[in-house]
Design a protein around this motif. Structure first.
Motif, PDB file in Angstrom:
ATOM      1  N   VAL B 580       0.861  -1.193   0.000  1.00 48.04           N
ATOM      2  CA  VAL B 580       0.000   0.000   0.000  1.00 48.04           C
ATOM      3  C   VAL B 580       0.889   1.232   0.000  1.00 48.04           C
ATOM      4  O   VAL B 580       1.869   1.303   0.747  1.00 48.04           O
ATOM      5  N   GLN B 581       0.582   2.192  -0.838  1.00 45.95           N
ATOM      6  CA  GLN B 581       1.341   3.449  -0.773  1.00 45.95           C
ATOM      7  C   GLN B 581       0.415   4.636  -0.484  1.00 45.95           C
ATOM      8  O   GLN B 581      -0.773   4.617  -0.814  1.00 45.95           O
ATOM      9  N   TRP B 582       0.992   5.634   0.158  1.00 46.89           N
ATOM     10  CA  TRP B 582       0.260   6.846   0.579  1.00 46.89           C
ATOM     11  C   TRP B 582       0.805   8.010  -0.230  1.00 46.89           C
ATOM     12  O   TRP B 582       2.010   8.262  -0.226  1.00 46.89           O
ATOM     13  N   ASP B 583      -0.079   8.696  -0.964  1.00 47.15           N
ATOM     14  CA  ASP B 583       0.424   9.802  -1.803  1.00 47.15           C
ATOM     15  C   ASP B 583       0.137  11.174  -1.191  1.00 47.15           C
ATOM     16  O   ASP B 583       0.251  12.191  -1.853  1.00 47.15           O
ATOM     17  N   GLY B 584      -0.233  11.184   0.084  1.00 46.07           N
ATOM     18  CA  GLY B 584      -0.508  12.467   0.730  1.00 46.07           C
ATOM     19  C   GLY B 584      -2.001  12.725   0.842  1.00 46.07           C
ATOM     20  O   GLY B 584      -2.427  13.536   1.659  1.00 46.07           O
ATOM     21  N   SER B 585      -2.801  12.031   0.009  1.00 46.48           N
ATOM     22  CA  SER B 585      -4.244  12.193   0.151  1.00 46.48           C
ATOM     23  C   SER B 585      -4.994  10.861   0.083  1.00 46.48           C
ATOM     24  O   SER B 585      -6.081  10.742   0.606  1.00 46.48           O
ATOM     25  N   ARG B 586      -4.390   9.866  -0.563  1.00 47.11           N
ATOM     26  CA  ARG B 586      -5.085   8.571  -0.700  1.00 47.11           C
ATOM     27  C   ARG B 586      -4.098   7.417  -0.560  1.00 47.11           C
ATOM     28  O   ARG B 586      -2.902   7.555  -0.826  1.00 47.11           O
ATOM     29  N   PHE B 587      -4.636   6.282  -0.132  1.00 40.44           N
ATOM     30  CA  PHE B 587      -3.867   5.037  -0.141  1.00 40.44           C
ATOM     31  C   PHE B 587      -4.162   4.334  -1.459  1.00 40.44           C
ATOM     32  O   PHE B 587      -5.316   4.257  -1.897  1.00 40.44           O
ATOM     33  N   SER B 588      -3.122   3.791  -2.105  1.00 40.13           N
ATOM     34  CA  SER B 588      -3.382   3.021  -3.312  1.00 40.13           C
ATOM     35  C   SER B 588      -2.506   1.777  -3.319  1.00 40.13           C
ATOM     36  O   SER B 588      -1.514   1.683  -2.594  1.00 40.13           O
ATOM     37  N   ALA B 589      -2.910   0.818  -4.171  1.00 39.68           N
ATOM     38  CA  ALA B 589      -2.104  -0.395  -4.336  1.00 39.68           C
ATOM     39  C   ALA B 589      -0.904  -0.037  -5.188  1.00 39.68           C
ATOM     40  O   ALA B 589      -1.033   0.637  -6.209  1.00 39.68           O
ATOM     41  N   LYS B 590       0.277  -0.465  -4.701  1.00 36.75           N
ATOM     42  CA  LYS B 590       1.507  -0.150  -5.442  1.00 36.75           C
ATOM     43  C   LYS B 590       1.407  -0.638  -6.876  1.00 36.75           C
ATOM     44  O   LYS B 590       1.017  -1.781  -7.132  1.00 36.75           O
ATOM     45  N   GLY B 591       1.743   0.229  -7.801  1.00 39.54           N
ATOM     46  CA  GLY B 591       1.731  -0.145  -9.208  1.00 39.54           C
ATOM     47  C   GLY B 591       0.343  -0.173  -9.817  1.00 39.54           C
ATOM     48  O   GLY B 591       0.182  -0.516 -10.990  1.00 39.54           O
ATOM     49  N   LEU B 592      -0.651   0.169  -9.002  1.00 38.27           N
ATOM     50  CA  LEU B 592      -2.018   0.140  -9.529  1.00 38.27           C
ATOM     51  C   LEU B 592      -2.790   1.295  -8.871  1.00 38.27           C
ATOM     52  O   LEU B 592      -3.666   1.094  -8.050  1.00 38.27           O
ATOM     53  N   SER B 593      -2.392   2.524  -9.235  1.00 36.59           N
ATOM     54  CA  SER B 593      -2.896   3.690  -8.490  1.00 36.59           C
ATOM     55  C   SER B 593      -4.396   3.910  -8.704  1.00 36.59           C
ATOM     56  O   SER B 593      -5.033   4.637  -7.942  1.00 36.59           O
ATOM     57  N   SER B 594      -4.978   3.269  -9.717  1.00 35.66           N
ATOM     58  CA  SER B 594      -6.422   3.439  -9.901  1.00 35.66           C
ATOM     59  C   SER B 594      -7.203   2.736  -8.790  1.00 35.66           C
ATOM     60  O   SER B 594      -8.348   3.084  -8.525  1.00 35.66           O
ATOM     61  N   ARG B 595      -6.560   1.745  -8.132  1.00 33.39           N
ATOM     62  CA  ARG B 595      -7.220   1.112  -6.972  1.00 33.39           C
ATOM     63  C   ARG B 595      -6.798   1.892  -5.741  1.00 33.39           C
ATOM     64  O   ARG B 595      -5.668   1.759  -5.273  1.00 33.39           O
ATOM     65  N   ASN B 596      -7.673   2.715  -5.231  1.00 30.41           N
ATOM     66  CA  ASN B 596      -7.278   3.546  -4.089  1.00 30.41           C
ATOM     67  C   ASN B 596      -8.454   3.837  -3.177  1.00 30.41           C
ATOM     68  O   ASN B 596      -9.615   3.687  -3.580  1.00 30.41           O
TER      69      ASN B 596
END
Lengths: 165, 784
Positions: B580-596
């Protein structure tokens, strides 16, 4: 033997923020305490005992007065405006909006007095500059803002009021 | 244009304050606005003498006033073992006088009545017979053998309170003796008072049925006040609920516990009714804790080419009748050891002796981190003297001695580790803003035309954010601070902190800080401070410590929340937490930022759809013990001219460039700078609590204690450099006090500079026009 019982109270009738109110007051009661303690409008603040700080400024028949310096009985029959009367129909007065927009307050204790003094200034003068505002609020002390953003707010409110017709 | 609180990624943005809507409507809730059913009012009987023996107190007539409920004297309190209370400095202070009074306006009796007026009327009926004694008003005389001993309660039979020293005395003396150049200057910072616009006060509401005391009080440190009150009164601490409502400015004045507070609590407990006590302005300025009153002598050694070799400072500190300094326990002279300032002194030595006099107790840190204003004023003034002695431009002297950008972390000879700074850059920014070269040549021209024009520089370093628990405590309590964050199911949050703002804007700035960490907007985060039943324990707001301590706690509590949120996000995204990665506003699946998923999605899941075995809820608490203090700094330049006829100084320009590390809200930072500069201006030119030889306070109200109005306040020009603190979670350093610490020296250096062609190197503040006029007269500079 000196009289030590409370003095007789006098019925004081005022119009405050457009509302007709009457209540008993001792002859010695200052208008500031009548407004705060008797009428329950605590937006008017008391910050000194010497008419120096201006936190208690209200409008009496449109003229800014320090309400710690006149007696409640002297205000009988007159029209008083306090900070609570500035907002109309859920709409902030342009000065209130400008103080908010420009960080014209910090602790907020002087703010009601500042707003009342400058309300009178903007009603009475069409054209105001930095010096006019500073002179007008020279009887209102602020310990937080250094006055910079208060002056800025008043000038901005004036231009907004002019644009707004 | 300043922005609404709904802005996302709010850190560093000028977000309009969330607290303002109530203040601009007159709907703040300050202490005196609190009215409780069956509330009584308290007034104090005060001493007209600065030093006198009490022969008798007659209270009978006071009871004749209609509405009077009770009269309390020192003897009454003595029978409860409450006639004296401990001070934060480890001394004791009279609550109501017994035996002697030690300052003018000292509390002698308390009256409680049904109305304010009855209480005041009755106070005037209390008859106190005094035998006046010689007052001791001069701290140097207080130390002499001829001075009467003021504090008869102490075993030590003199007026000396403490000796404190730091640094290497011998090495410093040796270095001074070996220096080609030595300058010596006596610098006095007179007694002043913080004078917040709202005076101090409290409502004590003891409820016999529950045994609980609800204590509304103008407190900058509500948790500390709860603990102190519990110790003094014997009430169990969990039965004391301190509520610090909206506060109309503090500036250090609302840190100590005052006699009126204790009397109100005692009376409420005795009478079983709420008791309100609110100071008058005179009571505020004349009896609550003062600041400064430091009498300093400094020597700086230097080489011929202007490299400083040693600094030696001796100080007599007038603490008044009771040592009620609100300093960390191990620091009776506060953080005065920052006195080496921004300069590379190889050795230094400083000593301070505290002294009793017949004045109000203190001293508090008036918009300053414990005697830092005194230290900064001293070093910036004496560096100025050294520049004249060397015939060097004060800017050039500073450059030659600055701690360099590569020297950080810098170990000072008096024991501090400076975190970061770029003094050259900050100074250069100020010089560019004001066009220093152009200004100096213009000064030359104006001088030739007979004008008295001066330019003053101050390049100060502050020390704030007390502090790390290995060094800092107050009455044993470590000076950490705290934050608790709860995220509600709908993704909105409440955060409570151990700090207590008094106008600094925490409801907005801490919301921004937390929102930034959690991907929310400041509007989504409600900040609550000042209620000891709900907020986690903290030491409060003073000494620019909120952002360095409670701000650190807020960031780290938010990161704890985010860590748990990441686990929940993994569950929602059906990946492992590491993916899981955090971009400052949402958590998303690594390598698949559309899933967040957003923080709000996660918050809902924390209450409705948790991974198996996980504890429900989404909240965290953090007690932050800072690893070091922070060291904000700045470069200030003042330009003044002096009216030869009146001695009036006109501040023509003032440029302030501050470096407070990471900025949370530039609008709020600028506001803090404007206010602090104005207080610094007041201290340099107007504010002084002076006394006559009989001990009469000569400035017990706003007619005589002059604080700046809009008319004389200069037009401030502000700038900024940003050198983040390497150890603070977001790199912030604190800012509220820098301008008050750094500006007085800039003003005085400018006035001295205007008069320097006539041999003037030192002037004593405040620089009242009459004082300047006398100097002008002495040098034949007055017109006519």
């Amino acid at each position: 033997m000196e009289q030590t019982v409370a003095n007789d109270r006098i019925m004081v009738h005022v119009t405050i923020n457009g509302e007709s109110r009457q209540a008993l007051a001792e002859p010695r009661t200052l208008l500031a305490y009548f407004i705060r303690d008797t009428l329950g409008l605590t937006g008017t603040h008391v910050g000194c005992d010497t008419t120096s700080c201006g936190a208690c400024t209200v409008l009496l028949d449109g003229i800014p007065v320090k309400s710690c310096t006149i007696l409640a009985v002297q205000a009988a029959g007159h029209e008083i405006e306090t900070v609570e009367g500035l907002e109309h129909n859920g709409q902030l007065h342009p000065l209130q909006q400008a103080f908010w927009d420009n960080h014209g307050l910090q602790c907020g204790f002087c703010t009601p007095g500042m707003l009342m003094t400058t309300t009178a200034l903007l009603r009475s003068q069409d054209d105001v500059n930095d010096d006019d505002v500073r002179r007008a609020i020279s009887g209102n002390l602020c310990r937080c803002t250094g006055y910079v953003n208060i002056v800025k707010a008043v000038l901005e409110a004036k231009s907004r009021m002019r644009e707004g017709g | 244009m300043n922005l609404d609180a709904t802005e996302t990624q709010p850190l560093g943005k000028a977000i309009k304050r969330k607290e303002d809507p109530r203040f601009i409507r007159g709907q703040g809730r300050y202490l005196d606005d609190i009215v409780l059913p069956k509330m009584l009012y308290m007034a104090m009987v005060r001493s007209p003498y600065a030093h006198a023996r009490i022969k008798s107190i007659r209270v009978e007539d006071a009871y004749l006033v209609e509405g009077v409920k009770a009269v309390l004297t020192g003897e009454d309190l003595a029978s409860m073992n409450l006639a004296w209370m401990p001070t934060l400095a480890g001394d004791q202070q009279m609550v109501l006088a017994t035996g002697k009074v030690l300052l003018q306006y000292q509390e002698v009796a308390a009256i409680v009545a049904e109305t304010r007026e009855s209480a005041e009327d009755a106070a005037s009926k209390v008859q106190v017979e005094y035998e006046p004694l010689t007052p001791v008003m001069d701290p140097f005389f207080a130390l002499s053998a001829e001075a009467p001993v003021l504090r008869e309660d102490r075993e030590q039979k003199n007026n000396h309170i403490f000796h404190w020293e730091v640094g290497d005395h011998e090495e410093t003396d040796a270095a001074l003796a070996a220096s080609a150049i030595v300058v010596k200057e006596q610098i006095r910072m007179p007694r002043v008072h913080p004078a917040p616009l709202e005076p101090c006060g409290c409502v004590a509401d003891y409820q016999k049925s529950t045994g609980k005391l609800i204590w509304y009080v103008t407190s900058q440190a509500p948790h500390a006040h709860r603990t102190v009150l519990s110790m003094v009164s014997g009430l169990p601490e969990h039965m004391i609920h301190v509520i610090s409502p909206d506060i109309g400015g503090g500036f250090g004045n609302k840190v100590p516990v005052y006699p009126g507070y204790v009397c109100a609590v005692v009376m409420s407990m005795q009478l079983g009714r709420p008791v309100k006590w609110v100071e008058t302005r005179t009571e505020n300025v004349a009896t609550t804790n003062f600041a400064r009153d430091y009498h300093m002598t400094a020597e700086i050694g230097a080489t011929e080419d202007g490299r400083v070799t040693a600094l030696k400072v001796s100080t007599i500190a007038d603490h008044g009748a009771f040592d009620a300094a609100a300093d960390p326990s191990k620091f009776p002279a506060g953080l005065f050891s920052i006195v080496t300032g921004s300069y590379r002194f190889p050795v230094a030595f400083a000593e301070v002796d505290g002294v009793y006099t017949n004045k109000a107790p203190g001293g508090v840190a008036y918009r300053c981190s414990f005697r830092v204003t005194e230290a900064s004023f001293l070093i910036e003034r004496v560096m100025n003297t050294l520049a004249y002695r060397l015939n060097l431009d004060p800017v050039e002297l500073r450059r030659r001695n600055f701690i360099g950008v590569d020297d950080f972390p810098y170990q000072s000879p008096l024991g501090w580790t400076y975190d970061s700074g770029d003094y050259e850059k900050t100074l250069n920014t100020a010089l560019d803003m004001i066009d220093y070269r152009g200004l100096r040549s213009e000064q030359q021209k104006r001088r030739e035309q007979g004008e008295l024009v001066g330019i003053g520089v101050s390049t100060f370093t502050e020390i704030v954010g007390a502090g790390p628990s290995h060094t800092f405590d107050i009455l044993g309590i470590k000076m950490f601070d705290s934050c608790e964050i709860r995220i509600h199911p709908t993704g909105k949050a409440i955060a409570r902190l151990g700090a207590r703002h008094q106008g600094q804007g925490h409801e907005t700035t801490f919301a921004q800080l937390i929102a930034q960490e959690l991907g929310l907007s400041a509007a989504d985060v409600l900040i609550e401070e000042g209620d000891t039943d709900t907020a986690p324990y903290g030491l409060g707001t003073y000494a620019s410590r909120s952002t360095p301590t409670a701000g650190g706690a807020a960031a780290l509590a938010a990161r704890r929340v985010r860590n748990k949120a990441q686990q929940i996000a993994a569950h929602l995204l059906e990946v492992s937490p590491e993916d899981v990665q955090w971009d400052g506003s949402r958590f998303s699946a690594k390598g698949l930022s559309s899933r967040n998923v957003s923080m709000a999605d996660v918050a809902l899941a924390a209450y409705t759809n948790l991974p198996k075995g996980m504890e429900p809820g989404l909240e965290a608490t953090y007690y932050y013990d800072p690893p070091n203090l922070t060291f904000p700094n700045g470069a200030y330049i003042a330009v003044v001219s002096i009216d030869r006829e009146t001695g009036q100084v006109h501040v023509e320009r003032f440029v302030a460039v501050d470096d407070c590390g990471t900025v949370i809200n530039p609008m709020v930072v600028d506001g803090q700078i404007h206010g602090g500069l104005t207080e610094g201006f007041g201290i340099a030119f107007m504010q002084e609590i002076a006394f006559d030889a009989d001990g009469n306070n000569l400035a017990p109200n706003f007619m005589d204690y002059l604080v700046p109005t809009a008319v004389e306040t200069p037009r401030w020009e502000t700038g900024r450099t940003v050198t983040p603190s390497p150890h603070h979670p977001i790199g912030a350093k604190g800012v509220g006090e820098s301008p008050n610490v750094g500006s007085p020296a800039a003003f005085v250096n400018a006035v001295v500079d205007a008069l320097s062609p006539y041999g003037v190197t030192n002037l004593e503040i405040p620089l009242f026009p009459w004082k300047i006029w006398e100097v002008l007269k002495q040098h034949g500079l007055t017109e006519s």
